[in-house]
Design a protein around this motif. Structure first.
Motif: not given
Lengths: 205, 203
Positions: A87, A90-91, A136-137, B4, B47-48, B51, B57-58, B60, B62-64, B67, B70-71, B75
């Motif tokens: 993921a 992908d980002a 940054k990431l 979760k 936010t990472p 945006q 999750v866990d 972490f 996630l952004c976008q 993605p 799709r993640f 799952e």
């Protein structure tokens, strides 16, 4: 025996190159078909969506450049080690992807000098925004995500190469972690070999 | 026990809705955080990539949006049964999702100048027809874009198609295979229940 994969794209790097870099890095043979812009109108209707690149595999034709690249990344184990890594990869790709067509508009297809100047200003802004976020990431050890070469690194490398060689040399200096990722890609022996062998292309883009 | 997953987005369907629908379809509990436009400046630096949406999750973030979708599709088993199906699903999403921001700009956030509005709408409709025609051509004939089960690309189509119908009712009639996909999504009992209870927003 014919290779299992057949990639068809224009004779440029742009949207087809990440997939070509993946095949090179994985040492996987494929048919690298290149269509000139003149030949394209005759070919267009034979493609599923009327656009390139397409990838033919197992009797199926796949479209959409990043979907194709992600598919090959999965096939070659370069999409990410965990679901979270995949993921994250992908980002990064989603963040970087728009730079390809926007750069093409300045480097390959500007209408005239004024158009090129306006588009350059927009492109500079977009580069700063997107590369800024990715810097940054990004990981600090020469990989965008985790600790192995993934397809997102190749997507970045392709774009960075075009920025440096075809648009504004010295841009990547502002992005040390991203530069480290690109250096890691360049140092990969299979990629280095591909870069010496790959066709120059109809445009250097 | 806390869910979760925590999904943060604006109070809209748009880019987060396919993910919400997947949680619903899979019967997975999730925190459906909606950030107001006023509250956004305070949330943005957390936010990472500055945006939304973000999926926690866990531990972490996630952004976008795609993605993330799709993640969650992986799952919940809605990404595609084979590598090739997954790539085909991805391609439909790549084709359809660009309509979301451009549709927003003609349906919701349109220019006040009438002439500009008309020009923008004409451009949008040209692009929309091109993309819907491509998807109709490649769409499966059994009520799913790809293969024979509901996948995340069907939910992306539904989210966009729903908004297209709000903008110009009757548009999707010209695309019978795509209309069948819309119907498949509506016929899924868990998704239908989510649609009935989800917050009512303009887009």
């Amino acid at each position: 025996m014919a290779p299992r994969y057949k990639l068809t794209y224009f004779d440029v790097r742009a949207r087809g190159e990440p997939t070509r870099l993946l095949f090179a890095a994985a040492g996987v043979e494929y048919e690298d078909v290149r269509i000139t812009f003149d030949q394209w109108p005759a070919h267009k209707d034979s493609t599923p969506m009327g656009v390139l690149p397409i990838l033919e595999v197992d009797g199926i034709t796949l479209s959409q450049s990043m979907s194709i690249a992600r598919f090959i990344a999965r096939e070659t184990g370069m999409d990410g080690k965990t679901r979270l890594e995949r993921a994250q990869a992908d980002a990064f790709v989603d963040e970087l992807e728009e730079l390809i067509p926007k750069m093409a508009g300045v480097v390959v297809f500007p209408k005239d000098k004024k158009d090129k100047e306006e588009k350059s200003k927009e492109l500079d802004k977009l580069i700063a925004e997107r590369l800024g976020k990715c810097e940054k990431l990004s990981g600090s050890d020469g990989h965008l995500v985790g600790n192995s070469l993934l397809w997102c690194d190749l997507v970045l490398f392709n774009i960075a190469h075009n920025i440096e060689e075809a648009y504004k040399a010295g841009t990547m200096q502002d992005y040390p972690k991203l530069t480290k990722v690109c250096d890691t890609v360049k140092a990969n022996p299979r990629i280095a070999k591909w870069m010496t062998e790959r066709p120059a292309g109809q445009f250097d883009f | 026990m806390a869910p979760k997953y925590k999904l943060s987005y604006f109070d809209m369907r748009a880019r987060a809705e396919p993910t919400r629908m997947m949680f619903a379809a899979a019967g997975i509990d999730f925190e459906d955080e909606r950030v107001s436009f006023d509250g956004w400046p305070a949330v943005k630096p957390t936010t990472p990539m500055g945006q939304l949406p973000v999926l926690e999750v866990d531990g972490f973030k996630l952004c976008q949006s795609m993605p993330i979708a799709r993640f969650v599709a992986k799952e919940t088993g809605m990404a595609g049964k084979t590598n090739i199906e997954q790539a085909q699903a991805d391609a439909f999403v790549d084709e359809i999702v660009p309509l979301l921001p451009t549709l927003y700009d003609v349906a919701i956030d349109f220019p006040t100048d009438e002439a500009k509005r008309a020009e923008q709408a004409a451009e949008f409709e040209k692009d929309m027809v091109r993309r819907l025609e491509r998807c109709e051509k490649l769409c499966g004939s059994n009520g799913f874009l790809v293969g024979n089960s509901l996948l995340w690309c069907d939910l992306v189509l539904h989210t966009v198609g729903d908004n297209i119908e709000n903008y110009k009712p009757g548009t999707l009639k010209s695309y019978p295979k795509l209309s069948r996909v819309m119907a498949s999504v509506n016929a899924n009992p868990k998704i239908a229940a989510w649609i009935a209870k989800r917050p009512d927003t303009t887009f």
